[in-house]
Motif scaffolding. Structure first.
Motif, PDB file in Angstrom:
ATOM      1  N   LEU A  20       4.397   6.268  -5.381  1.00 18.14           N
ATOM      2  CA  LEU A  20       4.710   5.816  -4.027  1.00 18.14           C
ATOM      3  C   LEU A  20       4.768   6.994  -3.061  1.00 18.14           C
ATOM      4  O   LEU A  20       4.326   6.886  -1.911  1.00 18.14           O
ATOM      5  N   VAL A  21       5.293   8.134  -3.525  1.00 16.13           N
ATOM      6  CA  VAL A  21       5.354   9.328  -2.684  1.00 16.13           C
ATOM      7  C   VAL A  21       3.949   9.819  -2.369  1.00 16.13           C
ATOM      8  O   VAL A  21       3.639  10.196  -1.226  1.00 16.13           O
ATOM      9  N   ARG A  22       3.067   9.796  -3.349  1.00 21.40           N
ATOM     10  CA  ARG A  22       1.701  10.250  -3.116  1.00 21.40           C
ATOM     11  C   ARG A  22       0.951   9.304  -2.178  1.00 21.40           C
ATOM     12  O   ARG A  22       0.136   9.739  -1.361  1.00 21.40           O
ATOM     13  N   THR A  23       1.235   8.003  -2.291  1.00 20.07           N
ATOM     14  CA  THR A  23       0.638   7.055  -1.349  1.00 20.07           C
ATOM     15  C   THR A  23       1.151   7.307   0.065  1.00 20.07           C
ATOM     16  O   THR A  23       0.385   7.280   1.041  1.00 20.07           O
ATOM     17  N   TYR A  24       2.458   7.552   0.188  1.00 20.84           N
ATOM     18  CA  TYR A  24       3.043   7.853   1.493  1.00 20.84           C
ATOM     19  C   TYR A  24       2.420   9.119   2.086  1.00 20.84           C
ATOM     20  O   TYR A  24       2.193   9.202   3.299  1.00 20.84           O
ATOM     21  N   ALA A  25       2.120  10.099   1.236  1.00 24.15           N
ATOM     22  CA  ALA A  25       1.504  11.332   1.718  1.00 24.15           C
ATOM     23  C   ALA A  25       0.159  11.046   2.379  1.00 24.15           C
ATOM     24  O   ALA A  25      -0.172  11.626   3.422  1.00 24.15           O
ATOM     25  N   TRP A  26      -0.617  10.136   1.800  1.00 23.42           N
ATOM     26  CA  TRP A  26      -1.914   9.816   2.393  1.00 23.42           C
ATOM     27  C   TRP A  26      -1.759   8.981   3.665  1.00 23.42           C
ATOM     28  O   TRP A  26      -2.621   9.041   4.550  1.00 23.42           O
ATOM     29  N   VAL A  27      -0.677   8.203   3.761  1.00 25.71           N
ATOM     30  CA  VAL A  27      -0.389   7.523   5.030  1.00 25.71           C
ATOM     31  C   VAL A  27      -0.151   8.552   6.129  1.00 25.71           C
ATOM     32  O   VAL A  27      -0.633   8.420   7.260  1.00 25.71           O
ATOM     33  N   VAL A  28       0.577   9.619   5.779  1.00 20.96           N
ATOM     34  CA  VAL A  28       0.855  10.693   6.739  1.00 20.96           C
ATOM     35  C   VAL A  28      -0.420  11.438   7.111  1.00 20.96           C
ATOM     36  O   VAL A  28      -0.634  11.805   8.269  1.00 20.96           O
ATOM     37  N   ILE A  29      -1.304  11.655   6.141  1.00 17.76           N
ATOM     38  CA  ILE A  29      -2.513  12.442   6.386  1.00 17.76           C
ATOM     39  C   ILE A  29      -3.570  11.636   7.137  1.00 17.76           C
ATOM     40  O   ILE A  29      -4.222  12.137   8.065  1.00 17.76           O
ATOM     41  N   LEU A  30      -3.754  10.355   6.768  1.00 16.08           N
ATOM     42  CA  LEU A  30      -4.867   9.563   7.305  1.00 16.08           C
ATOM     43  C   LEU A  30      -4.484   8.666   8.466  1.00 16.08           C
ATOM     44  O   LEU A  30      -5.370   8.056   9.081  1.00 16.08           O
ATOM     45  N   GLY A  31      -3.202   8.550   8.785  1.00 14.79           N
ATOM     46  CA  GLY A  31      -2.768   7.631   9.827  1.00 14.79           C
ATOM     47  C   GLY A  31      -3.315   7.976  11.198  1.00 14.79           C
ATOM     48  O   GLY A  31      -3.850   9.069  11.444  1.00 14.79           O
ATOM     49  N   ASP A  32      -3.185   7.022  12.128  1.00 14.75           N
ATOM     50  CA  ASP A  32      -3.675   7.251  13.493  1.00 14.75           C
ATOM     51  C   ASP A  32      -2.991   8.451  14.143  1.00 14.75           C
ATOM     52  O   ASP A  32      -3.589   9.151  14.961  1.00 14.75           O
ATOM     53  N   SER A  33      -1.727   8.662  13.797  1.00 11.54           N
ATOM     54  CA  SER A  33      -1.001   9.847  14.278  1.00 11.54           C
ATOM     55  C   SER A  33      -0.807  10.854  13.151  1.00 11.54           C
ATOM     56  O   SER A  33       0.145  11.642  13.164  1.00 11.54           O
ATOM     57  N   GLY A  34      -1.704  10.783  12.167  1.00  9.62           N
ATOM     58  CA  GLY A  34      -1.575  11.635  11.002  1.00  9.62           C
ATOM     59  C   GLY A  34      -2.141  13.022  11.189  1.00  9.62           C
ATOM     60  O   GLY A  34      -2.604  13.409  12.274  1.00  9.62           O
ATOM     61  N   LEU A  35      -2.129  13.763  10.110  1.00 11.47           N
ATOM     62  CA  LEU A  35      -2.522  15.170  10.134  1.00 11.47           C
ATOM     63  C   LEU A  35      -3.959  15.362  10.610  1.00 11.47           C
ATOM     64  O   LEU A  35      -4.232  16.154  11.512  1.00 11.47           O
TER      65      LEU A  35
END
Length: 593
Positions: A110-125
């Motif tokens: 779940l943490v790794r999935t959340y990391a990709w939400v942070v990276i790929l999100g519209d306001s992501g990395l």
């Protein structure tokens, strides 16, 4: 003492506690579910016909198979050269690289999935960096699509592919490849004709595990994919949450299980020696039916052999030119793969120290406000301690039960050991959503839905398999002559076990306990079904917050869960080091001076 003697004569009795839990919570319920899907006692396939008559169901089923197959192929394409390069690396670097593969494998999915939400999100990395550099004016659609699902699934499953490959490749005798090279084979030919066939068991095991685990994926496709990327596990979970028809839920579950069993049967076929010999015999028979073509091929082959012998003699004493380009490419590949595996976790750790009330990378300052938010929030702390209590309970129960089962079956006859081993390992080889539905049905009959006891039993079903595998591997390397030597010195069976067997297999028991704890602590799918969200564990709390808001507090929790595998690896290393030191001291004391 008499009881221990009885267990020694019939070691299979030690498996009774494990099978009692499996039968009550998993095995009997899954049989009952199968009968329910067939409308027993009238027995019909109406539920299966109803599933396939709805085009949406069929589309989701084929979509599940397609996503799982593509993710498996991507993991194999990336994982095989990675494992090969790790095995070829010097010993010191090999250990480091294996640890770097283990860390994400032990990290909460779940943490790794959340990391990709942070990276790929519209306001992501990625979008923020592209906007800051002026390359784009509006965010790209990098999330909630099929590509994001593949990225997340491959990131989570890649260690599962690499580790079986490593275990097989490390056992391949490198002198075989060297012998092929000494006979004039080029590097690629030596790899293709010698190394690759010997590594195929690892390819088969890694691909099979990856595909079956992908079939049961639930969190990652729902978090990173869109409506067109739903998998059958999501469909089944929605049916359970909506209290749908049990017969239709059972039919959907067994259709998914049938796919897994079909692939297991197909990939698990033995395609080695005997079948290869039969193929060669058939080829010889076909050649004998066409003598002119066979003689032509034979002459061409003899001519090719003469050319290879001539080339080999010419190059035999030629100085080898080191190909630095291959080393550079190999090092670059390893760096990229390790970056792919470790960078998302590093991003979560960095973001957790941001002072802003939103996700920011890189942080404009340093702050512990989100860690303070975690420790000051009773809901987060309560969920954390619930997960700890469940994890410790599951670790204790499954370690005792799994160790007894492993010890008993290691001394049982192979005709008994093999089928019983398959039954014990079935909960960790079936798709997780199918296991979860079966356990839900079993605990519902026992009246344990929404209770801590029910969750402990549900987690124990899978954790017993993990303990069993690790302890069995330790017992496989155990020299039974040590027990015989102790008994020849008039030590009783119980004393022999306590003073000889137990200390030597203790590292395996500790490792099994650690993995049992992680199995319980990280679980989301089965916990969500059994708890009915009335009992919130830390992963469930994270999953709820991820779906409703991207709170930086989740980053603080994720950073702690990312660092947790490092702690477990230290615990395992200390346990192994102490056991090794104790064994060396015992051996030194036994040697006469």
């Amino acid at each position: 003492m008499e009881t221990f003697q009885k267990f020694k004569r019939m070691p299979v009795l030690l498996t009774v506690p494990a099978f009692a839990i499996l039968l009550a919570v998993f095995a009997i319920p899954i049989v009952q579910l199968f009968l329910t899907s067939l409308n027993a006692p009238s027995f019909s396939v109406a539920n299966y016909q109803a599933f396939f008559t709805q085009s949406a169901n069929v589309r989701v089923l084929f979509q599940t198979i397609e996503i799982s197959a593509v993710a498996t192929v991507l993991c194999l394409v990336i994982g095989y050269p990675t494992a090969y390069l790790i095995v070829a690396a010097p010993k010191r670097w090999r250990v480091v690289l294996m640890v770097l593969v283990f860390i994400p494998w032990l990290t909460n999915g779940l943490v790794r999935t959340y990391a990709w939400v942070v990276i790929l999100g519209d306001s992501g990395l990625i979008n923020n960096l592209l906007i800051d550099f002026g390359l784009i004016s509006s965010p790209l659609s990098l999330i909630y699509n099929r590509m994001a699902v593949y990225i997340g699934m491959v990131h989570i499953m890649l260690p599962t592919m690499i580790l079986p490959l490593l275990s097989v490749m490390l056992g391949i005798d490198k002198s075989l490849v060297a012998a092929a090279r000494s006979m004039g084979a080029r590097p690629f030919a030596a790899f293709w004709r010698v190394f690759l066939p010997l590594s195929l068991p690892g390819v088969r095991s890694g691909s099979l595990l990856t595909f079956i685990f992908c079939l049961g994926f639930y969190i990652t496709p729902q978090a990173l994919g869109g409506l067109r990327d739903a998998m059958l596990s999501t469909f089944i979970s929605a049916q359970v949450a909506a209290a749908g028809s049990l017969a239709s839920i059972a039919a959907s579950s067994f259709i998914l299980l049938a796919v897994a069993i079909a692939v297991l049967s197909l990939v698990g076929l033995d395609l080695s020696s005997k079948q290869g010999f039969a193929g060669k015999s058939a080829q010889a028979y076909r050649s004998s039916r066409v003598p002119s073509l066979g003689s032509l091929l034979r002459h061409l082959n003899e001519f090719a052999i003469l050319l290879r012998v001539k080339r080999w003699k010419a190059q035999l004493y030629r100085a080898r030119i080191n190909n630095h380009w291959s080393e550079v490419v190999g090092a670059a590949w390893i760096v990229l793969v390790m970056f792919f595996l470790l960078f998302p976790g590093l991003i979560v750790i960095i973001i957790s120290f941001s002072p802003k009330p939103y996700l920011e990378f890189p942080p404009t300052g340093f702050s512990l406000r989100w860690y303070h938010s975690f420790f000051a929030d009773p809901s987060w702390i309560g969920a954390f301690w619930t997960s700890v209590k469940l994890g410790v309970s599951v670790a204790v129960v499954s370690t005792v039960v799994g160790t007894l089962a492993a010890y008993g079956l290691s001394r049982a006859h192979s005709s008994v050991r093999q089928p019983l081993t398959m039954i014990i390992l079935s909960p960790i080889t079936f798709p997780s959503i199918v296991v979860g539905v079966s356990i839900y049905y079993g605990l519902f009959q026992l009246g344990l839905i929404g209770t801590l006891t029910g969750i402990v039993l549900a987690h124990t079903v899978g954790a017993v398999g993990s303990v069993f595998v690790i302890v069995s591997a330790t017992l496989a390397n155990f020299d039974r002559r040590l027990e015989q030597a102790a008994q020849s010195m008039r030590a009783g069976p119980l004393r022999t076990f306590k003073r000889v067997t137990l200390p030597l297999i203790r590292p395996g028991i500790i490792g099994g306990a650690v993995f049992a704890f992680l199995h319980s602590f990280d679980d989301v799918v089965i916990t969500s079904l059994i708890s009915v969200f009335s009992i919130r564990t830390l992963p469930l709390k994270m999953w709820e917050d991820i779906r409703h808001q991207v709170d930086p507090t989740i980053a603080a929790v994720g950073s702690m869960l990312t660092l947790l595998p490092v702690l477990w690896l230290i615990v395992l290393y200390v346990g192994w080091w102490r056991a090794k030191s104790k064994a060396q001291s015992t051996l030194a004391g036994a040697v006469p001076h």
